[in-house]
Scaffold this active site. Structure first.
Site, mmCIF file in Angstrom:
data_model
loop_
_atom_site.group_PDB
_atom_site.id
_atom_site.type_symbol
_atom_site.label_atom_id
_atom_site.label_comp_id
_atom_site.label_asym_id
_atom_site.label_seq_id
_atom_site.Cartn_x
_atom_site.Cartn_y
_atom_site.Cartn_z
ATOM 1 N N CYS A 5 51.916 18.963 35.106
ATOM 2 C CA CYS A 5 51.242 19.969 35.924
ATOM 3 C C CYS A 5 49.717 19.971 35.783
ATOM 4 O O CYS A 5 48.995 19.983 36.769
ATOM 5 C CB CYS A 5 51.799 21.327 35.537
ATOM 6 S SG CYS A 5 51.267 22.630 36.608
ATOM 7 N N HIS A 44 51.436 27.150 34.364
ATOM 8 C CA HIS A 44 51.349 26.432 35.636
ATOM 9 C C HIS A 44 49.882 26.346 36.051
ATOM 10 O O HIS A 44 49.102 27.257 35.800
ATOM 11 C CB HIS A 44 52.180 27.166 36.693
ATOM 12 C CG HIS A 44 52.250 26.441 37.991
ATOM 13 N ND1 HIS A 44 52.617 25.117 38.088
ATOM 14 C CD2 HIS A 44 51.994 26.850 39.266
ATOM 15 C CE1 HIS A 44 52.572 24.756 39.359
ATOM 16 N NE2 HIS A 44 52.207 25.783 40.092
#
Length: 245
Positions: free
Chosen positions: A85, A160
């Protein structure tokens, strides 16, 4: 198999700066943004893009303009690999940034990806040996093995990363867990930070209320280069003043 081959890495501006350099990108570094004031953002200019990282919560983007079919000129990749990510968010900003020397590896991916859909682009990034090896070289050291606990893994913090980057006269949010880029708004007079600020402030407000941890990073021009350019300007104006005497 792909998912297992990417490690978790430290969310640190210094780590990301070195990671970018080792991928082959020149003249770029990552700085933490402690405040969204104009003074703070001005001190970091020129800014290529922003990265917002937060403890993941489900987001269906229903309150924003999600472009499922993509947007013209926007490089967008779906995240197909766990733990990639951070690197993918950084790569997505760099691929869309103006005036960045991408280097051999990212230029090759960008050229190859222009005819592919976001899922395939995500797979190419996930399978790229250079990106994976550089990313994994920053894996967090685990001093000892802990027996896996099923209950703890469910509640474990998952961070994230999403990118904010201007392309043309629009500002986009790039979130690899969405099917396409999200259009934040129109950019006037080239001042995209003015459009980004309220969007990021809205997120910060939402996560602060729920006590969700977050952080904001800026991908900026190499500070040394910026300062050298400023010194040259000062020297030129000083010699101009001396010539006038």
């Amino acid at each position: 198999k792909m998912a297992q081959s990417w490690c978790t890495i430290e969310s640190d501006p210094g780590v990301f700066t070195e990671l970018i350099q080792r991928i082959g990108v020149k003249g770029v570094q990552v700085e933490e943004v402690y405040h969204l004031s104009d003074e703070t953002l001005d001190s970091l200019k020129p800014i290529h893009g922003l990265i917002f990282l937060f403890k993941w919560v489900k987001d269906d983007a229903s309150d924003r303009k999600l472009l499922k079919d993509g947007a013209p000129g926007v490089f967008f990749a779906k995240q197909m690999v766990q733990n990639a990510c951070a690197t993918q968010a950084i790569v997505s900003v760099l691929m869309n940034a103006e005036g960045v020397e991408l280097g051999k590896e990212l230029s090759r991916i960008k050229d190859f990806a222009c005819a592919l859909d976001p899922t395939m682009i995500g797979q190419i990034i996930g399978q790229d040996t250079v990106l994976r090896e550089v990313h994994n070289s920053f894996s967090r050291p685990e001093p000892f093995m802990i027996e896996p606990d099923e209950k703890s893994s469910e509640t474990e913090d998952a961070f994230h990363f999403i990118g904010y980057v201007p392309v043309g006269n629009k500002l986009y949010e790039l979130d690899g867990l969405q099917p396409g880029p999200i259009e934040i708004g129109e950019v006037k007079d080239g001042n995209w930070l003015r459009v980004a600020k309220p969007a990021i402030e809205k997120r910060i407000q939402k996560y602060s209320q729920k006590e969700i941890r977050f952080n904001l990073l800026a991908i900026v021009k190499d500070r040394q280069e910026v300062y050298q350019e400023e010194v040259k300007k000062l020297q030129a104006s000083l010699s101009g003043l001396l010539d006038d005497r």
